[in-house]
Design a protein around this motif. Structure first.
Motif, short mmCIF file in Angstrom:
data_model
loop_
_atom_site.label_atom_id
_atom_site.label_comp_id
_atom_site.label_asym_id
_atom_site.label_seq_id
_atom_site.Cartn_x
_atom_site.Cartn_y
_atom_site.Cartn_z
N SER A 169 0.86 -1.17 0.00
CA SER A 169 0.00 0.00 0.00
C SER A 169 0.91 1.23 0.00
O SER A 169 1.87 1.29 0.77
N GLU A 170 0.61 2.19 -0.85
CA GLU A 170 1.48 3.35 -1.01
C GLU A 170 0.65 4.61 -1.00
O GLU A 170 -0.43 4.67 -1.59
N GLU A 171 1.13 5.65 -0.31
CA GLU A 171 0.46 6.93 -0.27
C GLU A 171 1.39 8.00 -0.82
O GLU A 171 2.59 7.98 -0.57
N ARG A 172 0.79 8.96 -1.55
CA ARG A 172 1.57 10.03 -2.15
C ARG A 172 0.83 11.34 -1.92
O ARG A 172 -0.38 11.43 -2.14
N VAL A 173 1.54 12.37 -1.46
CA VAL A 173 0.94 13.67 -1.21
C VAL A 173 0.85 14.43 -2.52
O VAL A 173 1.86 14.61 -3.22
N LEU A 174 -0.36 14.86 -2.88
CA LEU A 174 -0.57 15.59 -4.12
C LEU A 174 -0.38 17.09 -3.94
O LEU A 174 0.12 17.77 -4.83
N GLY A 175 -0.79 17.61 -2.80
CA GLY A 175 -0.64 19.04 -2.56
C GLY A 175 -1.15 19.42 -1.19
O GLY A 175 -1.92 18.69 -0.55
N THR A 176 -0.73 20.59 -0.72
CA THR A 176 -1.18 21.12 0.57
C THR A 176 -1.57 22.58 0.39
O THR A 176 -1.03 23.27 -0.47
N LYS A 177 -2.51 23.03 1.21
CA LYS A 177 -2.87 24.45 1.25
C LYS A 177 -3.58 24.74 2.56
O LYS A 177 -4.00 23.82 3.27
N LEU A 234 -3.52 0.80 -3.68
CA LEU A 234 -3.43 -0.57 -3.18
C LEU A 234 -2.93 -1.47 -4.30
O LEU A 234 -3.42 -1.40 -5.42
N ARG A 235 -1.93 -2.30 -4.00
CA ARG A 235 -1.36 -3.16 -5.03
C ARG A 235 -1.37 -4.61 -4.58
O ARG A 235 -1.13 -4.93 -3.43
N LEU A 236 -1.63 -5.47 -5.53
CA LEU A 236 -1.52 -6.90 -5.34
C LEU A 236 -0.25 -7.31 -6.07
O LEU A 236 -0.24 -7.39 -7.29
N CYS A 237 0.81 -7.50 -5.32
CA CYS A 237 2.17 -7.72 -5.86
C CYS A 237 2.54 -6.54 -6.76
O CYS A 237 2.82 -5.48 -6.27
N PHE A 238 2.50 -6.66 -8.09
CA PHE A 238 2.89 -5.56 -8.95
C PHE A 238 1.72 -4.95 -9.70
O PHE A 238 1.88 -3.99 -10.43
N LEU A 239 0.53 -5.46 -9.54
CA LEU A 239 -0.64 -4.95 -10.24
C LEU A 239 -1.37 -3.93 -9.39
O LEU A 239 -1.80 -4.23 -8.29
#
Length: 67
Positions: free
Chosen positions: A9-17, A39-44
């Motif tokens: 599972s990976e999270e990425r910040v798109l922006g802040t204000k 959310l990823r199942l192995c590489f998919l």
């Protein structure tokens, strides 16, 4: 029988204000953060979801909005 498990599972910040209003605990300014989670199942990649998170800049608490 199907066995499914989540690999990553990976999270990425798109922006802040800055958001309007004050923190109800300390009175500090409120920061709005847009976060995209994947959310990823192995590489998919299975699902992308964008969330808005509110937090205080002074006491760093996560704030929840009630409609």
């Amino acid at each position: 029988m199907c066995i499914v498990f989540l690999c990553d599972s990976e999270e990425r910040v798109l922006g802040t204000k800055h958001a309007t209003g004050n923190c109800p605990y300390c009175g500090g300014a409120v920061m709005l953060t847009d976060v995209e989670s994947q959310l990823r199942l192995c590489f998919l990649p299975l699902r992308f979801k964008t969330k808005r998170r509110y937090s205080c800049t002074r006491c760093s608490r996560r704030l929840v909005l009630y409609p």
